[in-house]
Design an enzyme around this catalytic site. Structure first.
Site, mmCIF file in Angstrom:
data_model
loop_
_atom_site.group_PDB
_atom_site.id
_atom_site.type_symbol
_atom_site.label_atom_id
_atom_site.label_comp_id
_atom_site.label_asym_id
_atom_site.label_seq_id
_atom_site.Cartn_x
_atom_site.Cartn_y
_atom_site.Cartn_z
ATOM 1 N N LYS A 156 0.862 -1.180 0.000
ATOM 2 C CA LYS A 156 0.000 0.000 0.000
ATOM 3 C C LYS A 156 0.899 1.231 0.000
ATOM 4 O O LYS A 156 2.054 1.163 0.415
ATOM 5 C CB LYS A 156 -0.876 0.046 1.264
ATOM 6 C CG LYS A 156 -1.766 -1.162 1.503
ATOM 7 C CD LYS A 156 -2.984 -1.168 0.613
ATOM 8 C CE LYS A 156 -4.034 -2.163 1.099
ATOM 9 N NZ LYS A 156 -3.532 -3.528 1.308
ATOM 10 N N CYS A 157 0.351 2.338 -0.448
ATOM 11 C CA CYS A 157 1.040 3.612 -0.272
ATOM 12 C C CYS A 157 1.441 3.736 1.189
ATOM 13 O O CYS A 157 0.695 3.329 2.082
ATOM 14 C CB CYS A 157 0.126 4.766 -0.678
ATOM 15 S SG CYS A 157 0.666 6.388 -0.096
ATOM 16 N N GLY A 158 2.633 4.282 1.449
ATOM 17 C CA GLY A 158 3.137 4.367 2.812
ATOM 18 C C GLY A 158 2.254 5.126 3.773
ATOM 19 O O GLY A 158 2.441 5.038 4.989
ATOM 20 N N HIS A 159 1.275 5.873 3.241
ATOM 21 C CA HIS A 159 0.396 6.651 4.113
ATOM 22 C C HIS A 159 -1.033 6.108 4.123
ATOM 23 O O HIS A 159 -1.973 6.809 4.506
ATOM 24 C CB HIS A 159 0.442 8.123 3.700
ATOM 25 C CG HIS A 159 1.809 8.703 3.836
ATOM 26 N ND1 HIS A 159 2.627 8.930 2.743
ATOM 27 C CD2 HIS A 159 2.535 9.042 4.930
ATOM 28 C CE1 HIS A 159 3.781 9.406 3.167
ATOM 29 N NE2 HIS A 159 3.757 9.483 4.477
ATOM 30 N N LEU A 160 -1.184 4.850 3.693
ATOM 31 C CA LEU A 160 -2.469 4.164 3.793
ATOM 32 C C LEU A 160 -2.398 3.126 4.910
ATOM 33 O O LEU A 160 -1.311 2.711 5.325
ATOM 34 C CB LEU A 160 -2.820 3.474 2.468
ATOM 35 C CG LEU A 160 -3.206 4.376 1.287
ATOM 36 C CD1 LEU A 160 -3.378 3.541 0.025
ATOM 37 C CD2 LEU A 160 -4.480 5.161 1.588
#
Length: 565
Positions: free
Chosen positions: A237-241
């Site tokens: 996942k995107c690192g901020h999800l």
């Protein structure tokens, strides 16, 4: 007979030479030449590895292993030249305590506009996933786009860099020497468009062979450096999800080594960046690596496994919402904790809290198997702990996230990577500085990377304008030599288009002139004359060189509307 003697003489002379750089030659090489070639390759590799470029870098293989996989026709790669340039930039800026800070570019326009101001170019996997994949299917950053997507974007930008470098060189060298000196003194020298490219390799897009193929592709396409994160391929996942799954520490080290091995085989000096998402990731794909054991969560009382509970509910007709609710309830009621926490609780309940410090000292750095033996001996009984019961339906373990797991992983990755990237959930300057201090205590001078992410609501974190202005430089003093706004290109594109489109609807050409042409003139943006920017003058010069009397067909002749500017 004379011809045979001549060939033998040539082969003999060549066999005595240690300067053979390929065996792809005729007359065909002798066995002695092959031995000489292999030996020289090994010596060259060992000398290369002993250079300042690889100081502090660890490899689990020998120079012989690299040489034996290289083949007989060595090649050179432009990305390696750019990598050496990047290494020198980091070296100098690191000594100065200054940042190499950049904005993510999504196209050649953004690359050319940032070139006069930023020393590197960054290519984001998130941006590629959402804007331009090799199948033209755009989506969120789940790492599920074709693995050649980001390398293709690198190729696009690198080729554009080549064109604008040639164009700039042509313009510069067409000036008189006196004019070049004058402009250089005025700070208006030649623009360096060949800024090293740093690209997003996500998880490596598969097993180790896939990682190596991806690394090869990046080097061939022009990337001077890539970053690899410790998330699970297929669960990325995107690192901020939320919902991130990390792989065992050793598995990610293998990815780093596979990348390095591939570039060693190619003879490339490209830089490896190791990123960890463990500061916020709450799942682990496997418990195979003992170094991860201290952060795996389990239950301290026998309980029906979560996956079994969910499968039973589904079999009985539960809806997806009901299953999700059941999972949340199980997780909340299970009271998960690490094994160390479980031992401390058990010792306290048994009236042996004085044994806690002894346990923590003896168990530090040990596997869970060894820690259990130590704990049971001190407690005088078996301490129940089950980390399998909370496993997700996919078989992932729950783990404790935070800065400590991130530091432990970063320290493990450091010997195998040129830079270390800490992915965070907030722009916390104090946290980043503390992280840097811990890493540099063990690895002095290690270069660090920070994502100045647009995913952060920067205005909501209490920073004053002055603090926002100094944030990048404050970080750099701690060792974060590389800093990037990964999606600045995407957001600036959106803002500019949004404003222009909104005003153009009611103001027509006034909106365009106000927002674009006048601003281009005021700022000195060279895209104002977009024909020249695209290389029309440069190409006309080439054509007029090979074909005389072509002024009438010149694209930049008197009829060109660009002469209005």
């Amino acid at each position: 007979m004379l011809r045979t003697r001549f060939i033998n003489s040539v082969n003999s002379a060549r066999a005595m030479s240690r300067n053979i750089n390929t065996l792809s030659q005729f007359p065909y090489p002798t066995l002695q030449q092959e031995e000489s070639f292999f030996k020289s390759q090994v010596e060259d590799i060992e000398k290369w590895w002993a250079s300042p470029r690889y100081e502090g870098i660890k490899r689990p293989y020998t120079a012989e292993k690299v040489a034996i996989h290289r083949g007989t026709l060595p090649q050179t790669y432009a990305s390696s030249v750019q990598a050496e340039k990047l290494f020198n930039i980091f070296t100098e800026r690191g000594k100065q305590g200054l940042p190499v800070h950049t904005t993510g570019s999504v196209d050649p326009v953004q690359m050319t506009q940032s070139a006069p101001h930023q020393e590197v170019v960054y290519i984001s996997g998130w941006a590629c996933s959402s804007l331009l994949t090799t199948t033209n299917e755009v989506s969120p950053d789940f790492g599920d786009y074709p693995y050649d997507t980001v390398p293709n974007q690198v190729d696009r930008i690198f080729r554009a860099q080549g064109l604008h470098d040639k164009k700039a060189w042509h313009e510069w060298m067409s000036l008189s020497h006196e004019e070049r000196v004058k402009r250089d003194q005025e700070g208006k020298g030649r623009i360096d468009y060949l800024r090293p490219i740093i690209a997003d390799a996500d998880t490596g897009h598969g097993g180790l062979s896939a990682v190596m193929k991806l690394a090869k592709l990046f080097a061939e396409r022009g990337a001077a450096a890539i970053h690899l994160e410790d998330q699970l391929h297929g669960g990325k996942k995107c690192g901020h999800l939320a919902g991130k799954v990390i792989v065992p520490t050793g598995s990610h080290i293998s990815r780093l080594n596979a990348t390095r091995m591939q570039w060693d085989i190619m003879g490339c000096s490209n830089l490896v960046i190791a990123r960890t998402d463990s500061e916020s990731a709450k799942l682990l794909s496997s418990a195979a690596d003992p170094s991860d054991h201290e952060y795996i969560l389990g239950v301290v009382k026998p309980i029906k496994p979560l996956a079994e509970v969910l499968l039973t509910a589904e079999a009985n007709g539960a809806t997806a919402d009901m299953v999700n609710k059941l999972e949340l309830e199980w997780t909340k009621e299970a009271e998960m904790m690490t094994y160390d926490e479980a031992v401390q609780r058990a010792l306290t309940e048994a009236g042996k809290s004085d044994k806690i410090e002894e346990y923590l000292t003896k168990a530090k750095g040990k596997s869970n198997f060894e820690a259990r033996q130590i704990a049971d001996e001190l407690a005088g009984k078996h301490i129940f702990f089950d980390w399998d019961a909370p496993k997700t339906r996919e078989g992932h373990y729950h783990v404790q996230c935070g800065i400590e797991p991130a530091i432990k992983r970063a320290l493990a990755f450091a010997p195998y990577a040129d830079l270390i990237w800490l992915e965070t959930k907030t722009p916390d300057l104090a946290q980043a500085q503390a992280f840097a201090k811990r890493i540099r205590e063990k690895f002095p001078g290690k270069w660090l990377v920070y994502n100045l992410s647009p995913s952060f609501n920067w205005s909501a974190h209490g920073y004053s304008d002055e603090q926002l202005k100094s944030f990048v430089w404050d970080l750099a003093k701690s060792g974060f030599v590389m800093q990037l706004i990964s999606l600045a290109g995407l957001h600036s594109n959106a803002v500019a288009t949004h404003e222009l489109s909104t005003r153009f609807k009611t103001e027509g050409m006034k909106a365009y002139v106000d927002l674009v042409q006048r601003k281009e003139k005021e700022l000195g943006c060279d895209v104002l004359t977009h024909q020249k920017w695209s290389g029309a003058n440069y190409l006309d010069s080439i054509i007029s060189t090979v074909q005389s009397g072509s002024s009438g067909t010149s694209s930049t002749g008197g009829d060109s509307t660009e002469n209005q500017f």
